[in-house]
Each structure stands twice: as structure tokens, then as C-alpha cells.
Design a protein around this motif. Structure first.
Motif, PDB file in Angstrom:
ATOM      1  N   ILE A   1       0.866  -1.175   0.000  1.00 14.93           N
ATOM      2  CA  ILE A   1       0.000   0.000   0.000  1.00 14.93           C
ATOM      3  C   ILE A   1       0.900   1.221   0.000  1.00 14.93           C
ATOM      4  O   ILE A   1       1.693   1.426   0.911  1.00 14.93           O
ATOM      5  N   ASP A   2       0.791   2.025  -1.032  1.00 13.28           N
ATOM      6  CA  ASP A   2       1.676   3.162  -1.259  1.00 13.28           C
ATOM      7  C   ASP A   2       0.860   4.449  -1.213  1.00 13.28           C
ATOM      8  O   ASP A   2       0.032   4.691  -2.088  1.00 13.28           O
ATOM      9  N   LEU A   3       1.082   5.252  -0.186  1.00 17.26           N
ATOM     10  CA  LEU A   3       0.376   6.518  -0.017  1.00 17.26           C
ATOM     11  C   LEU A   3       1.391   7.649  -0.156  1.00 17.26           C
ATOM     12  O   LEU A   3       2.132   7.948   0.773  1.00 17.26           O
ATOM     13  N   ASP A   4       1.435   8.258  -1.319  1.00 17.42           N
ATOM     14  CA  ASP A   4       2.423   9.290  -1.601  1.00 17.42           C
ATOM     15  C   ASP A   4       1.852  10.212  -2.673  1.00 17.42           C
ATOM     16  O   ASP A   4       0.947   9.826  -3.411  1.00 17.42           O
ATOM     17  N   VAL A   5       2.388  11.392  -2.781  1.00 17.00           N
ATOM     18  CA  VAL A   5       1.925  12.323  -3.804  1.00 17.00           C
ATOM     19  C   VAL A   5       2.200  11.788  -5.211  1.00 17.00           C
ATOM     20  O   VAL A   5       1.453  12.067  -6.142  1.00 17.00           O
ATOM     21  N   HIS A   6       3.245  10.980  -5.366  1.00 18.35           N
ATOM     22  CA  HIS A   6       3.585  10.373  -6.653  1.00 18.35           C
ATOM     23  C   HIS A   6       3.279   8.874  -6.628  1.00 18.35           C
ATOM     24  O   HIS A   6       3.371   8.241  -5.588  1.00 18.35           O
ATOM     25  N   GLN A   7       2.971   8.337  -7.793  1.00 16.40           N
ATOM     26  CA  GLN A   7       2.756   6.900  -7.905  1.00 16.40           C
ATOM     27  C   GLN A   7       4.054   6.149  -7.603  1.00 16.40           C
ATOM     28  O   GLN A   7       5.135   6.612  -7.960  1.00 16.40           O
ATOM     29  N   GLY A   8       3.951   5.006  -6.960  1.00 15.34           N
ATOM     30  CA  GLY A   8       5.099   4.121  -6.747  1.00 15.34           C
ATOM     31  C   GLY A   8       5.386   3.373  -8.034  1.00 15.34           C
ATOM     32  O   GLY A   8       5.225   2.157  -8.123  1.00 15.34           O
ATOM     33  N   ASN A   9       5.830   4.113  -9.041  1.00 18.28           N
ATOM     34  CA  ASN A   9       5.971   3.555 -10.390  1.00 18.28           C
ATOM     35  C   ASN A   9       7.022   2.449 -10.474  1.00 18.28           C
ATOM     36  O   ASN A   9       6.854   1.493 -11.230  1.00 18.28           O
ATOM     37  N   GLY A  10       8.091   2.551  -9.702  1.00 19.60           N
ATOM     38  CA  GLY A  10       9.106   1.497  -9.719  1.00 19.60           C
ATOM     39  C   GLY A  10       8.545   0.183  -9.206  1.00 19.60           C
ATOM     40  O   GLY A  10       8.719  -0.870  -9.829  1.00 19.60           O
ATOM     41  N   ASN A  11       7.863   0.234  -8.067  1.00 22.80           N
ATOM     42  CA  ASN A  11       7.263  -0.985  -7.513  1.00 22.80           C
ATOM     43  C   ASN A  11       6.203  -1.555  -8.454  1.00 22.80           C
ATOM     44  O   ASN A  11       6.108  -2.769  -8.627  1.00 22.80           O
ATOM     45  N   ALA A  12       5.394  -0.669  -9.049  1.00 23.85           N
ATOM     46  CA  ALA A  12       4.366  -1.144  -9.988  1.00 23.85           C
ATOM     47  C   ALA A  12       5.006  -1.882 -11.160  1.00 23.85           C
ATOM     48  O   ALA A  12       4.531  -2.942 -11.568  1.00 23.85           O
ATOM     49  N   ALA A  13       6.098  -1.354 -11.686  1.00 26.66           N
ATOM     50  CA  ALA A  13       6.774  -2.002 -12.812  1.00 26.66           C
ATOM     51  C   ALA A  13       7.457  -3.298 -12.385  1.00 26.66           C
ATOM     52  O   ALA A  13       7.389  -4.303 -13.093  1.00 26.66           O
ATOM     53  N   ILE A  14       8.112  -3.288 -11.226  1.00 29.84           N
ATOM     54  CA  ILE A  14       8.820  -4.482 -10.747  1.00 29.84           C
ATOM     55  C   ILE A  14       7.858  -5.659 -10.567  1.00 29.84           C
ATOM     56  O   ILE A  14       8.176  -6.791 -10.916  1.00 29.84           O
TER      57      ILE A  14
END
Length: 179
Positions: free
Chosen positions: A143-156
Motif C-alpha cells: 500500500i503506497d500513499l504518496d503524492v507520486h505513484q510508486g511507479n518502480g514498484n508497480a513495474a517491478i
């Protein structure tokens, strides 16, 4: 604790890890990450990732301990609540398998998830023993709560049925491609 090369390799490309650890990143790679390479930052990065791995493993080991401690005579587990742990230096969710960006070198969260799956693999069982059933990790939700998407984790973890990412972020605040 400092993350090891072996731990980092569960998630990141060995050539990328070696380039970063040895200081052989290109200027473009360092600009993409957001700061210059220094030995102090290498130590901070390894400490951050290692701390997240240790916190995640400690939480699951405590859960197993509670399951074993609270098992009643019927084989049922009472009060083995989900255990949690935190590491405030982590959260490097913009690191990809073979490059970093957005001030993130390695994804401490992805490394921890992969270590947990490797160290505590789920084993299917038909036992009625709840404590035995609880041993082993089937799935992980990040669960990633941040102003930016956790794009690295999503891709990994794209296409990985054992790890899912759930990112809550601003709709139009992307500094790189949305994953």
C-alpha cells in the motif's frame, strides 16, 4: 543492518547494483536519480534497504511466534493478530529493476517483499492446524500513499500474482511515465 548484494539481487539487476556500489554510474543515471554518487550515500542506501528487510522479516517472525504461542488444544490459533513493523528511512518506490529515479536507488519495499517470499514460501497444506496453515506467505499487498505513484514498484511487480501494489497518489503529479 546493511542490505547485501544477494538481497538486492532478488529485485534488481546485478549489473545495475554493481555499477551503483562501485561508483560507475553515468552522469545521466545520477541526474535521473537526483543526486551525485557518494560513498556516504551508498551506505545510507544499503542501510535503508537493509532496515526495511529486517523490519519486514521481524514482523512476520513475530506473527509465527504468536501463532505457535497461542495455539489451543483444538489446533486453532487465538489472538495471533497481524503483526506490523515500520522503518522510517524507507519508501524508495521509484527505483526500477535496472535504474533509479526520483531520489530512489533501490526499492527497499520490493526487496523486502521478495526476501519475505523467498524466506517464508507458502506451502499448501490440508491440515486443520491453523498455526501450520499460517506458515508461509501466499501474497503481499504493498500500500503506497504518496503524492507520486510508486511507479518502480508497480513495474517491478507487474504480472506477479504474489505481489500487488495499491498506490494512492495525485492524479496529475507525475515526473515520469505512470506504470
Amino acid at each position: 543492518p546493511l542490505a547485501t548484494f544477494k538481497q538486492l539481487s532478488t529485485t534488481h539487476c546485478p549489473e545495475y547494483i554493481e555499477r551503483y556500489l562501485s561508483g560507475h554510474m553515468t552522469d545521466a543515471e545520477n541526474r535521473n536519480i537526483g543526486f551525485p554518487w557518494t560513498l556516504q550515500h551508498v551506505n545510507r542506501t544499503l542501510s535503508s534497504t537493509g532496515g526495511t528487510v529486517a523490519a519486514a522479516c521481524d514482523a512476520y517472525e513475530e506473527y509465527i511466534r504468536r501463532c505457535n504461542l497461542h495455539q489451543n488444544n483444538d489446533g486453532q490459533t487465538n489472538n495471533a493478530h497481524l503483526c506490523w513493523s515500520a522503518h522510517v528511512a524507507g519508501g524508495t518506490h521509484h527505483a526500477f529493476r535496472d535504474y533509479g529515479e526520483g531520489f530512489c536507488i533501490f526499492s527497499d519495499i520490493a526487496v523486502a517483499a521478495n526476501i519475505l517470499l523467498q524466506k517464508f514460501p507458502h506451502q499448501s497444506t490440508t491440515t486443520t492446524d491453523t498455526a501450520a496453515k499460517s506458515k508461509g506467505i501466499r501474497r503481499i499487498l504493498i500500500i503506497d500513499l504518496d503524492v507520486h505513484q510508486g511507479n518502480g514498484n508497480a513495474a517491478i511487480f507487474q504480472g506477479n500474482d504474489k505481489v500487488k501494489t495499491f498506490s494512492v497518489h495525485c492524479r496529475s503529479n507525475y515526473f515520469s511515465k505512470k506504470e
